[in-house]
Write an enzyme that holds these catalytic residues in place. Structure first.
Site, mmCIF file in Angstrom:
data_model
loop_
_atom_site.group_PDB
_atom_site.id
_atom_site.type_symbol
_atom_site.label_atom_id
_atom_site.label_comp_id
_atom_site.label_asym_id
_atom_site.label_seq_id
_atom_site.Cartn_x
_atom_site.Cartn_y
_atom_site.Cartn_z
ATOM 1 N N ARG A 23 -45.062 -86.289 106.550
ATOM 2 C CA ARG A 23 -45.006 -84.843 106.280
ATOM 3 C C ARG A 23 -45.522 -84.498 104.890
ATOM 4 O O ARG A 23 -45.077 -83.506 104.286
ATOM 5 C CB ARG A 23 -43.589 -84.293 106.459
ATOM 6 N N ARG A 27 -44.320 -77.994 103.836
ATOM 7 C CA ARG A 27 -43.610 -76.879 103.222
ATOM 8 C C ARG A 27 -43.212 -77.074 101.768
ATOM 9 O O ARG A 27 -42.886 -76.104 101.081
ATOM 10 C CB ARG A 27 -42.361 -76.558 104.054
ATOM 11 N N ARG A 36 -49.698 -70.631 105.044
ATOM 12 C CA ARG A 36 -48.858 -70.344 106.207
ATOM 13 C C ARG A 36 -48.544 -68.844 106.268
ATOM 14 O O ARG A 36 -48.582 -68.232 107.342
ATOM 15 C CB ARG A 36 -47.576 -71.170 106.123
ATOM 16 N N ASP A 73 -48.404 -81.412 115.430
ATOM 17 C CA ASP A 73 -47.019 -81.557 115.845
ATOM 18 C C ASP A 73 -46.965 -82.421 117.093
ATOM 19 O O ASP A 73 -47.883 -82.378 117.919
ATOM 20 C CB ASP A 73 -46.394 -80.185 116.124
ATOM 21 N N TYR A 147 -37.396 -83.580 124.055
ATOM 22 C CA TYR A 147 -37.668 -82.148 123.883
ATOM 23 C C TYR A 147 -38.032 -81.500 125.217
ATOM 24 O O TYR A 147 -37.610 -80.374 125.502
ATOM 25 C CB TYR A 147 -38.802 -81.943 122.875
#
Length: 339
Positions: A23, A27, A36, A73, A147
């Site tokens: 990652r 963010r 973003r 993702d 998921y």
């Protein structure tokens, strides 16, 4: 000419450990947050190849890592399989219909959803220095299935585990479908310019030993074998988070070239228990990177010392946290490199 990271993943031991962070594009970087905000939703950003390439390259400009990891993702695979995907603010990903209530026959595949991801890889490879390794990835079938079955992430994957016990034939069909689409997806990334790929099994630690063998080792072994058949020179990194002592079986039976270790693994145990000469990756606790300070420096030294005699890629035990200070990443990079 291959860079230090690619050489290490191929089993060569260099004087210094190459480095990238899970990652690393995301963010914690102000430039990511600005882009973003401009682009809107997460999926809009992922499917915008130029923007996704920009995000992928952002951490390389700051830290000159040895690898660039594709910004995407793991749920792009179920999305391409025809399951509806959305990311809700404050709630995370939502998939529908849930496979605990529905069947794969109700999905209409849209494999063209992979095309912008492949274009992101091409754009990144064109802009990266040849010494920097372009990394692609996919979620491993077990983790992706958790998921797809539950429709969202869960703390203990109970609905998926229960389905696998209750109807193993149905669950095997789900795993098989994810497996085949993942092979196609990873081959496409490699053809577009990815030089190594990682299989993320973030929820591998929730399974009992027999289930781990069937739903983690088996599918990852088949994916790796398929990739080796079509792209024999492309290293595959396996990352079964939470596997613990089952790491040794995973390393021996999946055929992966390198093994990612989470932060709960004792690096000295791993060095003694894993196959001699097998490259390892990891395994600094992301929360320690968030904390910084002398303990961070000390732990970096411990990890480097534990893996001093085998090929080692310095990385985190999982993804970098959203609130990690930039200066702590700078501290990490400088110390690993001996600056």
């Amino acid at each position: 000419m291959p860079g230090l990271l690619l050489d290490t993943l191929r089993g060569m031991k260099g004087e210094k450990a190459p480095m990238w962070l899970m990652r690393q594009a995301g963010r914690y970087l102000p430039e990511y947050r600005a882009l973003r905000a401009e682009k809107g939703g997460f999926l809009d950003l992922v499917y915008d190849s130029e923007a996704a390439a920009e995000v992928t390259l952002q951490p390389l400009r700051r830290f000159a890592f040895d690898g660039a990891i594709l910004f995407s993702d793991i749920l792009i695979v179920p999305h391409a399989m025809g399951q509806h995907l959305e990311f809700l603010v404050g709630e995370g990903p939502k998939l529908s219909p849930r496979l605990v209530d529905s069947g794969l026959e109700n999905f209409t595949a849209q494999m063209e959803r992979f095309d912008p991801i492949y274009q992101t890889v091409r754009l990144c490879r064109e802009q990266l220095d040849e010494s920097v390794t372009m990394l692609g990835f996919a979620g491993s079938p077990w983790t992706v299935a958790t998921y797809m079955v539950a429709g969202e992430g869960s703390r203990d994957q109970h609905e998926t585990r229960a389905l696998a016990y209750r109807d193993p034939a149905q669950f095997q069909a789900i795993i098989d479908a994810i497996e085949q689409v993942s092979i196609t997806y990873l081959r496409g990334q490699i053809d577009a310019g990815a030089e190594a790929v990682q299989l993320f099994d973030s929820w591998a630690g929730s399974l009992a030993p027999d289930e781990f063998e069937r739903w983690v080792i088996g599918p990852n072994a088949r994916i790796t074998a398929a990739l080796k058949q079509s792209h024999p020179d492309t290293p595959v990194i396996g990352f079964p988070k939470g596997a613990g002592a089952k790491l040794t079986a995973y390393a021996q039976e999946t055929g992966v070239d390198a093994l990612g270790l989470d932060e709960t693994v004792d690096p000295y145990w791993a060095d003694s228990a894993l196959p001699e000469g097998m490259p390892v990756q990891g395994n600094l606790d992301p929360l320690l990177l968030l904390a910084g300070g002398e303990h961070l420096t000390s732990r970096i030294d411990t990890i480097l010392h534990a893996f001093a005699d085998r090929p080692h890629v310095f990385n985190l035990g999982h993804g970098i946290g959203q609130f990690t200070p930039i200066e702590h990443v700078e501290q990490l990079v400088a110390h690993v490199r001996g600056d």
